[in-house]
Design a protein around this motif. Structure first.
Motif, mmCIF file in Angstrom:
data_model
loop_
_atom_site.group_PDB
_atom_site.id
_atom_site.type_symbol
_atom_site.label_atom_id
_atom_site.label_comp_id
_atom_site.label_asym_id
_atom_site.label_seq_id
_atom_site.Cartn_x
_atom_site.Cartn_y
_atom_site.Cartn_z
ATOM 1 N N MET A 1 16.190 -48.844 18.781
ATOM 2 C CA MET A 1 15.835 -48.355 17.458
ATOM 3 C C MET A 1 14.656 -49.149 16.912
ATOM 4 O O MET A 1 14.637 -50.371 17.002
ATOM 5 N N ILE A 2 13.650 -48.461 16.375
ATOM 6 C CA ILE A 2 12.508 -49.131 15.773
ATOM 7 C C ILE A 2 12.873 -49.593 14.372
ATOM 8 O O ILE A 2 13.378 -48.826 13.560
ATOM 9 N N GLU A 295 -2.033 -46.168 5.141
ATOM 10 C CA GLU A 295 -1.594 -46.885 6.342
ATOM 11 C C GLU A 295 -0.073 -47.064 6.335
ATOM 12 O O GLU A 295 0.599 -46.830 7.349
ATOM 13 N N ALA A 296 0.474 -47.489 5.186
ATOM 14 C CA ALA A 296 1.913 -47.734 5.101
ATOM 15 C C ALA A 296 2.699 -46.440 5.265
ATOM 16 O O ALA A 296 3.753 -46.416 5.915
ATOM 17 N N ASN A 297 2.178 -45.356 4.690
ATOM 18 C CA ASN A 297 2.866 -44.068 4.784
ATOM 19 C C ASN A 297 2.906 -43.571 6.224
ATOM 20 O O ASN A 297 3.941 -43.110 6.716
ATOM 21 N N ILE A 298 1.781 -43.674 6.903
ATOM 22 C CA ILE A 298 1.725 -43.263 8.310
ATOM 23 C C ILE A 298 2.661 -44.121 9.147
ATOM 24 O O ILE A 298 3.408 -43.624 9.996
ATOM 25 N N PHE A 299 2.653 -45.434 8.871
ATOM 26 C CA PHE A 299 3.472 -46.373 9.642
ATOM 27 C C PHE A 299 4.956 -46.094 9.464
ATOM 28 O O PHE A 299 5.708 -45.955 10.434
ATOM 29 N N THR A 300 5.407 -45.996 8.209
ATOM 30 C CA THR A 300 6.836 -45.760 7.968
ATOM 31 C C THR A 300 7.257 -44.386 8.472
ATOM 32 O O THR A 300 8.360 -44.206 8.990
ATOM 33 N N GLY A 301 6.345 -43.412 8.347
ATOM 34 C CA GLY A 301 6.651 -42.078 8.865
ATOM 35 C C GLY A 301 6.810 -42.077 10.366
ATOM 36 O O GLY A 301 7.723 -41.455 10.908
ATOM 37 N N ALA A 302 5.927 -42.812 11.053
ATOM 38 C CA ALA A 302 6.008 -42.881 12.511
ATOM 39 C C ALA A 302 7.292 -43.580 12.945
ATOM 40 O O ALA A 302 7.956 -43.157 13.898
ATOM 41 N N CYS A 303 7.672 -44.645 12.230
ATOM 42 C CA CYS A 303 8.903 -45.348 12.582
ATOM 43 C C CYS A 303 10.123 -44.461 12.349
ATOM 44 O O CYS A 303 11.051 -44.433 13.162
ATOM 45 N N THR A 305 10.205 -41.185 12.412
ATOM 46 C CA THR A 305 10.212 -40.141 13.434
ATOM 47 C C THR A 305 10.746 -40.677 14.751
ATOM 48 O O THR A 305 11.530 -40.021 15.447
ATOM 49 N N ALA A 306 10.337 -41.907 15.093
ATOM 50 C CA ALA A 306 10.802 -42.489 16.350
ATOM 51 C C ALA A 306 12.306 -42.713 16.337
ATOM 52 O O ALA A 306 12.987 -42.568 17.351
ATOM 53 N N ILE A 307 12.834 -43.074 15.149
ATOM 54 C CA ILE A 307 14.271 -43.324 15.042
ATOM 55 C C ILE A 307 15.057 -42.019 15.098
ATOM 56 O O ILE A 307 16.050 -41.891 15.800
ATOM 57 N N ARG A 308 14.597 -40.997 14.347
ATOM 58 C CA ARG A 308 15.403 -39.793 14.158
ATOM 59 C C ARG A 308 15.001 -38.652 15.071
ATOM 60 O O ARG A 308 15.712 -37.670 15.187
ATOM 61 N N GLY A 309 13.809 -38.782 15.667
ATOM 62 C CA GLY A 309 13.336 -37.687 16.493
ATOM 63 C C GLY A 309 12.435 -36.767 15.678
ATOM 64 O O GLY A 309 12.571 -36.656 14.475
#
Length: 315
Positions: A1-2, A295-303, A305-309
């Motif tokens: 999990m990220i 930057e923060a929005n993209i970062f948290t969104g990517a994390c 997405t990685a967690i939930r799919g």
């Protein structure tokens, strides 16, 4: 999990706290202090600690957790911060690590191994007396002989840190630089620094110091002394507090204390920028708050997405 973490770092007076508060309110997360002086209770004005009413808007952690008479070590801070990170991730949110104490920041981001060596008051008193009698360079040269890596990192005038490095070596037989070996953090960090032109930063420092004195810094120091905090307590060697004590003891005028605080703050900025270098590829230097938010929005969104799919959205 990220497990995401956003660090907003950089020099004093760059606006880190205000930006972190604004973004945490919009993007979620909770703020974790990375300022070595904001941990102390009763030291609010001189450390530019976020006011209590501000801290109620978004949960803030690791502020007001130590008395100025206490020894508060890097090891203690790292243990508390790591525990707080785990608690935040466990409840489905993430930390904003905010502050300009480079040692605190990188100890976490680089997963340092930190020695748990309790303070040796007798050794510290002896070394401090040597520095007072013979000058700080004597201790720094001694440190360079046993730990040249640490000596390179530590300003000779920072007697407290030189003494701590010698103390660790005395008690463990290992240089503090070896103890501070890097590991792999168990989280995914985004490290952002606010890029303020140096001339503007100098102007901010001027205004900040003058505002601190106008807001009652002298009275804050008097209150600490009346509480029984000794004037030579390590916490009161902080910038602003040491200068006010010199004024209260009659060693300088108030105007001279204010100017000395400004000079010391500018020196602090130079030391901070040695920890947060512009050529460090891990740090994104950003000037506009809107760009930091992107930057923060993209970062948290990517994390997320990685967690939930993909395609499942954010909670």
């Amino acid at each position: 999990m990220i497990r995401p973490l956003i660090a907003i770092v950089g020099p004093t007076a760059s606006g880190k706290s205000a930006v972190a508060l604004e973004l945490a309110e919009r993007l979620g997360g909770e703020i974790v202090n990375a300022d070595s002086r904001q941990v102390y209770r009763g030291m609010d004005i001189g450390t530019a600690k976020p006011p209590v009413e501000v801290r109620r808007r978004v949960p803030h952690h690791l502020y007001d957790i130590a008395d100025p008479t206490e020894e508060f070590s890097l090891a203690t801070y790292v243990d508390l911060a790591r525990a707080k990170f785990e608690a935040l991730w466990a409840k489905g949110t993430f930390p904003w690590l905010v502050g300009g104490s480079g040692q605190y920041v990188w100890a976490l981001l680089e997963a340092w191994e930190v020695p748990h060596v309790p303070p040796d008051r007798q050794l510290r008193a002896r070394l401090a007396a040597e520095a007072a009698e013979l000058g700080p360079d004597v201790l720094h040269e001694r440190l360079a002989a046993v730990d040249p890596v640490a000596a390179e990192r530590i300003d000779p005038r920072n007697v407290r840190r030189v003494i701590r490095a010698l103390e660790v070596y005395e008690h463990t037989g290992r240089p503090i630089s070896e103890w501070q070996r890097k590991g792999e953090p168990n989280f995914q960090p985004l490290v952002v620094a606010i890029d303020v032109p140096r001339d503007e930063l100098d102007q901010r420092i001027e205004r900040r110091v003058e505002a601190m004195f106008a807001a009652g810094l002298v009275e804050e120091v008097e209150a600490l002394l009346q509480r029984g905090v000794p004037p030579d307590a390590p916490a009161l060697q902080s910038i602003g507090y040491a200068e006010v004590i010199a004024y209260l003891e009659g060693h300088c005028t108030l105007d001279e204390a204010i100017e000395a605080t400004k000079r010391a703050t500018r020196r602090l900025v130079r030391r901070q920028l040695q920890w947060f270098r512009r050529d460090d590829s891990r740090i994104r230097w950003i000037r506009e708050a809107s760009d930091i938010e992107l930057e923060a929005n993209i970062f948290t969104g990517a994390c997320t997405t990685a967690i939930r799919g993909p395609g499942r959205g954010r909670a």
